[in-house]
Scaffold this motif. Sequence first.
Motif, mmCIF file in Angstrom:
data_model
loop_
_atom_site.group_PDB
_atom_site.id
_atom_site.type_symbol
_atom_site.label_atom_id
_atom_site.label_comp_id
_atom_site.label_asym_id
_atom_site.label_seq_id
_atom_site.Cartn_x
_atom_site.Cartn_y
_atom_site.Cartn_z
ATOM 1 N N PHE A 1 0.836 -1.197 0.000
ATOM 2 C CA PHE A 1 0.000 0.000 0.000
ATOM 3 C C PHE A 1 0.874 1.252 0.000
ATOM 4 N N ARG B 1 1.357 4.381 -2.709
ATOM 5 C CA ARG B 1 1.327 5.808 -2.369
ATOM 6 C C ARG B 1 2.564 6.500 -2.916
ATOM 7 N N ILE C 1 2.227 7.200 -6.547
ATOM 8 C CA ILE C 1 1.331 8.333 -6.781
ATOM 9 C C ILE C 1 2.058 9.652 -6.532
ATOM 10 N N TYR D 1 2.863 12.635 -9.257
ATOM 11 C CA TYR D 1 2.438 14.005 -8.964
ATOM 12 C C TYR D 1 3.626 14.952 -9.063
ATOM 13 N N GLU E 1 -5.847 14.419 -11.352
ATOM 14 C CA GLU E 1 -5.197 13.116 -11.517
ATOM 15 C C GLU E 1 -4.735 12.579 -10.167
ATOM 16 N N TYR E 2 -4.086 13.440 -9.409
ATOM 17 C CA TYR E 2 -3.583 13.085 -8.082
ATOM 18 C C TYR E 2 -4.736 12.631 -7.188
ATOM 19 N N ASN F 1 -6.068 9.234 -8.198
ATOM 20 C CA ASN F 1 -5.185 8.139 -7.776
ATOM 21 C C ASN F 1 -5.285 7.863 -6.284
ATOM 22 N N LEU F 2 -5.316 8.935 -5.495
ATOM 23 C CA LEU F 2 -5.422 8.753 -4.047
ATOM 24 C C LEU F 2 -6.750 8.084 -3.680
ATOM 25 N N LEU G 1 -6.678 4.402 -4.514
ATOM 26 C CA LEU G 1 -5.862 3.643 -3.568
ATOM 27 C C LEU G 1 -6.543 3.504 -2.210
ATOM 28 N N SER G 2 -7.314 4.518 -1.836
ATOM 29 C CA SER G 2 -7.976 4.474 -0.527
ATOM 30 C C SER G 2 -8.967 3.320 -0.442
ATOM 31 N N LEU H 1 -6.586 8.884 2.737
ATOM 32 C CA LEU H 1 -6.176 9.171 1.371
ATOM 33 C C LEU H 1 -7.361 9.721 0.585
#
Lengths: 327, 327
Positions: free
Chosen positions: A90, A94, A97, A101, B100-101, B104-105, B108-109, B132
């Motif tokens: 995980f 991150r 990502i 960014y 985009e950021y 992605n977050l 993933l969360s 996230l």
Amino acid sequence: MHKQPPGSVSPAKRQIKEVKETKITINCVTFPLPGEGPEQQLLKPDEWSYCDYFWTDRKDPQGTTLVTGFEVLLQKQLKGKQLQKEMAEFIHERIKIEEEYAKNLSKLSLSPLAAQEEGTLGEAWTQLKKSLHDEAEVHLKFSNKLHTEVEKPLLTFRGDNFKKDLKKYDHHIADLRKQLASRYASVEKARKALADRQKDLEVKTQQLEIKLSNKTEEDIKKARRKSTQAGDDLMRCVDLYNQTQSKWFEEMVTTSMELEKLEVERIEWIQQHLRQYTTLRHETDMFNQSMVEPVDQLLQNVDPAKDRELWVKENKTGDVRPVDMDI
Amino acid sequence: MHKQPPGSVSPAKRQIKEVKETKITINCVTFPLPGEGPEQQLLKPDEWSYCDYFWTDRKDPQGTTLVTGFEVLLQKQLKGKQLQKEMAEFIHERIKIEEEYAKNLSKLSLSPLAAQEEGTLGEAWTQLKKSLHDEAEVHLKFSNKLHTEVEKPLLTFRGDNFKKDLKKYDHHIADLRKQLASRYASVEKARKALADRQKDLEVKTQQLEIKLSNKTEEDIKKARRKSTQAGDDLMRCVDLYNQTQSKWFEEMVTTSMELEKLEVERIEWIQQHLRQYTTLRHETDMFNQSMVEPVDQLLQNVDPAKDRELWVKENKTGDVRPVDMDI
């Protein structure tokens, strides 16, 4: 436990006393029946300790095989190793990502858009664009620290040796159970042999009384001797069984305490490293905020009059004003 | 300016006085020569005002066409419009990066990684993953506000009407220059006509003196009348020229001041909106930091003893301990 060796009393006489069953042996392990025997106090009251709650075997969730309490504890530690690996994964995601960014911000910071803006406004704009690169650096630093301070430790905590150690515990306890099973088999065998010898004695005694056969007193003595010997054998087997069970019991307590300690350490170690994650997040946001300061400063300094002066000095065409033409 | 009308004095007599050139006409605009005439004070001293520095025409950077000072000022405003558009584009790119950021977050969360972690540690981990998504929301909010409070205004500030207004200024001033050129052509024409008439008069006067032709006094009077008339014409043309130049001068001052004001407004408007950008950045980092608080809190609450209790209650197999087997 009867005071008299089992073999010396005839089964008939023994049966007169009602034998109340107070114990039960399940999968070669002997337990008191509910409500029988002295009340058991927990070894470690109020601690919900592993050594108090995993004595029985149970069926696995599919209901197909038998699983020992110890194996349940062991599985938990193996599961923990898997979970720490998933946490590392995980964190790795991150990190990716953050790197993406950062890459995008850095690229945009190099953009020539509105690069032709001049003067104090141009300076502020240039700094604004640059601040994206500074932000990118902050996020890159964050991702690097995530890698070295959280992800990598999660991957390497309790390396390969850990699984080997767990396997050693597994085999050790399993071996003791096998020994116990073997001892129990001997007990059962001895118990059966005793029953056979007692039956034989009884038959022979009866036969003598009704003068059915030409068995002599001699035969009966022999039968009685064999019966007594079988009783002694049984006692010895039960002794060995109880010794082996005690040994297994001790090892169970010691080893399950070890697993309990490992679990406490695992939780505390992960807690510590996840707190490192939140610390890094805090830091990152603070650094990020500070990247905006210089932009703010330059924006406050934007001065149209100054910009006009700079531009006019650079671009003026002539300051001599027209006058009337003479004839 | 001579006191006598030009036409009435013969060129010969005039030539005796040395005429010192004090002015020069370039591209139909008349300027004093350096060092000649009363010293010119700036109209707006210490302000580097547009109205003081753009009187002359100049060659364009390629050196091919002539560009008026006014056109330089106009170009600056048009350039400004282009620059604001480029700034909007830059902000748009930032918005895309943020989206985009955030995407992605958010994705993933939702990851199930280590979802099987239980107890207080499991809660902390679950919150960490959720944070996230909270961070993603913060960045999404940032990008939305960037769009409404910075990008969109930059795109719509001074819409299409602005260019039309600039074109109006452009045509207005250009027309006045055309008029001036036309007036100047008339002056040149009148000047030539006067020279011709004066030459004619001179020739006829000489001819009379040497009795070369049968020209009468009458002819000379006629020639002299024409010469005087030509002189009056010239004076009238010069007057008209000067009036037209004055008109152009006034409009130049007024309109360049208008452009100057527009530039001040442009710079201040952009400054204000870029400060909005930095404000949003500050906010974002602060909100982002606060998203970590709940995770911190839960991590502080991680309790191995509690987790053991929860797990043992859930997974225990049996708390009755083995006892010795009876015979």
